[in-house]
Design an enzyme around this catalytic site. Structure first.
Site, short mmCIF file in Angstrom:
data_model
loop_
_atom_site.label_atom_id
_atom_site.label_comp_id
_atom_site.label_asym_id
_atom_site.label_seq_id
_atom_site.Cartn_x
_atom_site.Cartn_y
_atom_site.Cartn_z
N SER B 8 -6.81 -0.38 -12.67
CA SER B 8 -7.60 -1.16 -11.71
C SER B 8 -8.44 -0.24 -10.83
CB SER B 8 -6.67 -2.00 -10.85
OG SER B 8 -5.72 -1.18 -10.21
N TYR B 39 -5.55 -4.85 -7.90
CA TYR B 39 -5.15 -6.06 -8.62
C TYR B 39 -3.85 -6.65 -8.06
CZ TYR B 39 -8.22 -5.08 -12.69
OH TYR B 39 -9.27 -4.88 -13.55
N GLY B 40 -3.05 -5.81 -7.42
CA GLY B 40 -1.67 -6.16 -7.07
C GLY B 40 -1.49 -7.55 -6.50
N ASN B 71 0.03 -0.78 -13.13
CA ASN B 71 1.32 -1.46 -13.14
C ASN B 71 1.17 -2.98 -13.17
OD1 ASN B 71 3.99 0.18 -12.76
ND2 ASN B 71 2.37 1.36 -11.78
N GLU B 148 -4.21 8.31 -0.88
CA GLU B 148 -5.68 8.33 -0.92
C GLU B 148 -6.27 9.06 0.29
OE1 GLU B 148 -7.41 4.54 -1.96
OE2 GLU B 148 -6.53 4.67 -3.96
N THR B 181 1.15 4.50 -9.96
CA THR B 181 0.55 5.74 -10.46
C THR B 181 0.06 6.67 -9.35
OG1 THR B 181 -1.48 4.49 -10.79
CG2 THR B 181 -0.11 4.87 -12.72
N HIS B 182 -0.02 6.17 -8.12
CA HIS B 182 -0.38 7.07 -7.03
C HIS B 182 0.77 7.98 -6.59
CE1 HIS B 182 -3.92 4.53 -6.39
NE2 HIS B 182 -4.34 5.32 -5.44
#
Lengths: 248, 248
Positions: B8, B39-40, B71, B148, B181-182
């Protein structure tokens, strides 16, 4: 009289809380484009298109005013929306800048917002035009997730303040523009951290702008309708929680 | 042999870093749907549609494999993608669950992820199926913005750990699935906080899965192409920064 409030997500609810209290409108229709939030990092042309789509949606409700609660849309798309809309359109940046007009131009002014808002220089240009030369602009991107997590004070907030504000002349700052609609939740710790500063909230200033420029008066017990482009249930739940906090 | 990586946003770059090191592919085509990230919190049907659109885009590159690094898409749309794709599709959830197979089922397992990933119960269901009864699932939504922001260790991270992990039996946890993934950027402080735990990274496990299930071998010095649905420059810049950190 009906007012539309457009935002990319839920932040505009803080502005809505002030509009509800003001009693200018019979009804407020809130539309959050939660399917595409956040706008901040999108391209300018994308933000303009999303803004125009939000306007189209809200036109269905026969609104008399449109409040653009989204800083990104206010920064890059306000004139496009004003050109397309058959009713007045006001934005949070114009409102926020009005909020510092009475402050001394000798003290430094602090502007905080998302990275996108600060990077757009939309506030800074307008502030320079009205004579503020010492504008300290600090992007504070962690504030939105903190607010959405319900972390509105305490140790994490203190550590994040140290990170973002640690090197600022905190006793000198005369005013702070909360350049993101999520930030009013952090107003109490921000006010403690900068004891001499006046805090400028978009919501308060939008109410002032509508009153001063359009002669609106408190007349109604305002009804609220909430729409969202995705995840409607969660938005309504957040709205209930936030609006009851903000009106308490 | 070419591999598509779909995410995403930019988180999938941590998975891509492992795929680049593995050398299974001549070329990797990364596509981040940054116009619609995250997207979560979207509805399930929306996530499925976005996933299928990502697949359509990557089909243009004649890929032989698709890695779903997101995910949310792995949780709700993997079977739809597998049905539509004329090549194998693997997801991070399947991979992450494989990563705990060798761990003792007597120790509690910690699963961390975004609120959406934890709420979907996708990991928990699969973990229960393979016999893990003591799965402690903790949503850690502040981790993505911290990563981030480049805050990968230090006082803020410590305070956030206290908030999320303060009540956990930290000496007992045997394994931790980094369900986003972060999160690999926060692996060093997480490993210090939970001294007995094995950390499971999606990227490492995807490489293992491709090797074990499809008999892929290190053969290439892999080229990388990066596409994004918005904000392409910033994605490429972030990719440069992240990939050089992750391969160092």
């Amino acid at each position: 009289m009906r007012c539309g409030v457009f935002d990319s997500g839920i932040g505009g609810l803080t502005v809505t809380a002030h509009l509800l209290n003001a009693g200018f409108f019979e009804e407020i229709i809130y539309y959050g484009d939660t399917a595409r939030v956040p706008y901040g990092n999108r391209n300018e042309s994308t933000i303009i298109r999303y803004g125009l789509e939000g306007l189209e949606f809200l036109k269905n409700f026969n609104i008399d005013f449109l409040v653009v609660a989204c800083n990104s849309v206010s920064a890059v798309a306000l004139s496009e929306l004003q050109r397309e809309a058959p009713f007045p359109v006001v934005g949070v940046i114009e409102a926020g800048v009005r909020g510092v007009l009475t402050l001394s131009k000798d003290s430094p002014l602090l502007l905080i917002g998302t990275r996108a808002t600060i990077g757009s220089k939309a506030y800074q240009k307008r502030l320079n035009q009205i004579g503020f030369k010492r504008v300290i602009a600090v992007p504070t991107p962690l504030f939105v997730p903190l607010v959405e997590e319900g972390i509105w004070d305490g140790k994490i907030v203190e550590e994040v303040f140290k990170l973002y504000f640690g090197k600022l002349p905190r006793q000198e700052i005369g005013g702070i523009i909360l350049g993101c609609t999520h930030y009013p939740f952090l107003a109490p710790p921000i006010a403690r951290y900068f004891p001499s500063a006046r805090l400028v909230h978009s919501g308060e200033e939008i109410v002032r702008l509508l009153r001063d420029k359009f002669y609106l008066k408190p007349k109604y017990r305002t009804k609220l309708q909430i729409y969202a482009s995705d995840n409607v249930e969660q938005v309504r739940e957040m709205a209930t929680r936030w609006l009851s906090h903000l009106s308490s």
